[in-house]
Design an enzyme around this catalytic site. Structure first.
Site, PDB file in Angstrom:
ATOM      1  N   LYS A 211       1.517  -3.390  -8.686  1.00 57.23           N
ATOM      2  CA  LYS A 211       0.276  -3.562  -7.941  1.00 57.23           C
ATOM      3  C   LYS A 211      -0.088  -5.008  -7.619  1.00 57.23           C
ATOM      4  O   LYS A 211      -1.021  -5.241  -6.851  1.00 57.23           O
ATOM      5  CB  LYS A 211      -0.893  -2.934  -8.729  1.00 57.23           C
ATOM      6  CG  LYS A 211      -0.795  -1.426  -8.874  1.00 57.23           C
ATOM      7  CD  LYS A 211      -0.709  -0.748  -7.536  1.00 57.23           C
ATOM      8  CE  LYS A 211      -0.376   0.720  -7.628  1.00 57.23           C
ATOM      9  NZ  LYS A 211       0.090   1.276  -6.359  1.00 57.23           N
TER      10      LYS A 211
ATOM     11  N   TYR B 131       0.488   5.371  -7.392  1.00 53.89           N
ATOM     12  CA  TYR B 131       1.695   4.579  -7.194  1.00 53.89           C
ATOM     13  C   TYR B 131       1.854   4.170  -5.729  1.00 53.89           C
ATOM     14  O   TYR B 131       2.188   3.020  -5.420  1.00 53.89           O
ATOM     15  CB  TYR B 131       2.928   5.336  -7.674  1.00 53.89           C
ATOM     16  CG  TYR B 131       4.133   4.447  -7.868  1.00 53.89           C
ATOM     17  CD1 TYR B 131       4.392   3.867  -9.090  1.00 53.89           C
ATOM     18  CD2 TYR B 131       5.019   4.216  -6.812  1.00 53.89           C
ATOM     19  CE1 TYR B 131       5.491   3.034  -9.265  1.00 53.89           C
ATOM     20  CE2 TYR B 131       6.124   3.385  -6.985  1.00 53.89           C
ATOM     21  CZ  TYR B 131       6.353   2.810  -8.219  1.00 53.89           C
ATOM     22  OH  TYR B 131       7.447   1.981  -8.378  1.00 53.89           O
TER      23      TYR B 131
END
Length: 389
Positions: free
Chosen positions: A296, A383
């Protein structure tokens, strides 16, 4: 020198913001303490959410990513000697793209140079001033001469150790942090990837990740102790340990080779809030850090930049609401990504104080995860990236 937005930091966040602002006709200058070669030489991850690819498209710099990037429809979770595929695309209708952060930075740097947009590298003693008033400016020294850039706003895209967040009065900022009791030992090699998608491994010896940069370049990681040293790891020792953490059949398919780079990175979760201080706006690692488990870091930096670009565009079109709402809007997404990265890190790694109870809880969680479509969907949604709202 005078500009509309002074951007401190020429990493991917600063460069992407500069490119997007230029598309909106907003003048900007980027100031970077390091050399261009140093910035380009930093090895980082490269799993891009669709929102990040969309922003690169908007900036006009995604052509090579579309040609050379590797779309991934799923990931594998490996535990108990078995592999389980999480079909991201079937669960969410979305996918991710594997394209190295170094390549993103290269594309942005080349596009900026081609457009003749100003970037000042090797700026010494960079400081930000007056952001609590109406006339902010950035000072620096170049070739022994003191320089000053006046701007309407300053964007702090200068990373975790940068000057921008450090210049905010202590009473005006709240810091949240968790430092994890382990690191990642990473190895980059010009060998074919073990698998066409990423493999996340939970093992009693520690976490492992089998990743890639291209069809011929692979990136592998091993959980290691915080006090470990790269010098303790020969290439052979790294490959042998990786094989121990993989199922035998998978390990047998591994292609090994000489490392191009090895490094150890500590893991931390960190958030600074708010992300606006008068006319200074923080974005990317200057405001938050996530453990790399959830892929991320770059994507959060890109979404910050997307929000900030929209806010500046609205401002110069006559509306202040975007700038006023930037911090809350960005943090709303940041905390959700922090939660996911913390959860996946906690699930997949061995903790020194976890004991047998902690290990069995991880096993139970993993077994539930791969047997429940709802649980797999929750993982997949996070995700591939939550919407920018």
């Amino acid at each position: 020198m005078r500009t509309q937005v002074a951007i401190v930091g020429a990493g991917p966040a600063g460069l992407l913001l500069g490119a997007l602002l230029a598309k909106s006709g907003i003048a900007n200058v980027i100031i970077e303490q390091r050399s261009a070669d140093y910035v380009l030489g930093r090895i980082r991850a490269g799993v891009l959410e669709q929102t990040t690819v969309d922003l690169l498209d908007a900036a006009g710099v995604a052509a090579r990513a579309h040609r050379e990037g590797l779309p991934h429809d799923g990931i594998d979770l490996c535990f108990g000697g078995e592999r389980h595929r999480i079909d991201l695309h079937a669960l969410t209708g979305k996918r991710v793209m594997v394209y190295g952060q170094t390549e993103v930075t290269r594309d942005l740097m080349e596009a900026r140079a081609a457009a003749g947009l100003p970037t000042i590298y090797e700026a010494e003693d960079v400081q930000v001033h007056g952001f609590d008033g109406a006339q902010p400016h950035v000072s620096y020294r170049r070739d022994g001469v003191e320089q000053r850039i006046e701007a309407d706003f300053i964007a702090g895209c200068d990373g975790f150790h940068g000057v921008c967040r450090a210049s905010v009065p202590v009473a005006a900022i709240t810091l949240h942090e968790r430092v994890y009791p382990f690191g990642w030992l990473g190895l980059l090699a010009d060998v074919p990837p073990l698998h066409h998608e990423l493999i996340y491994v939970s093992h009693e010896r520690g976490f492992a990740l089998c990743s890639q940069r291209s069809h011929s370049r692979s990136r592998y990681y091993l959980q290691c102790a915080l006090d470990d040293r790269v010098e303790r790891w020969s290439d052979d020792a790294f490959w042998d340990e990786l094989k121990r953490r993989l199922p035998a059949a998978t390990a047998a398919e591994l292609t090994t080779g000489a490392s191009l780079e090895k490094s150890i990175a500590p893991l931390r979760s960190f958030v600074a809030e708010p992300m606006r201080f008068g006319r200074l706006f923080l974005a990317g690692d200057a405001a938050h850090i996530v453990p790399p488990t959830g892929a991320k870091g770059l994507n959060l930096a890109a979404s910050d930049v997307g929000f900030l670009w929209q806010a500046f565009d609205e401002h110069y079109r006559g509306s202040a609401s975007g700038l006023d709402g930037y911090s809350d809007r960005a943090l709303h997404r940041v905390w959700k990504a922090e939660r996911f990265s913390w959860w996946l890190t906690s699930l997949m790694h061995r903790f020194p104080d976890g004991g047998t109870f902690g290990a069995r809880m991880q096993q139970a969680e993993l077994e539930y995860l791969v047997s429940s479509r709802a649980a797999m969907t929750a993982l997949a949604e996070n995700y591939v990236g939550l919407p920018m709202v």
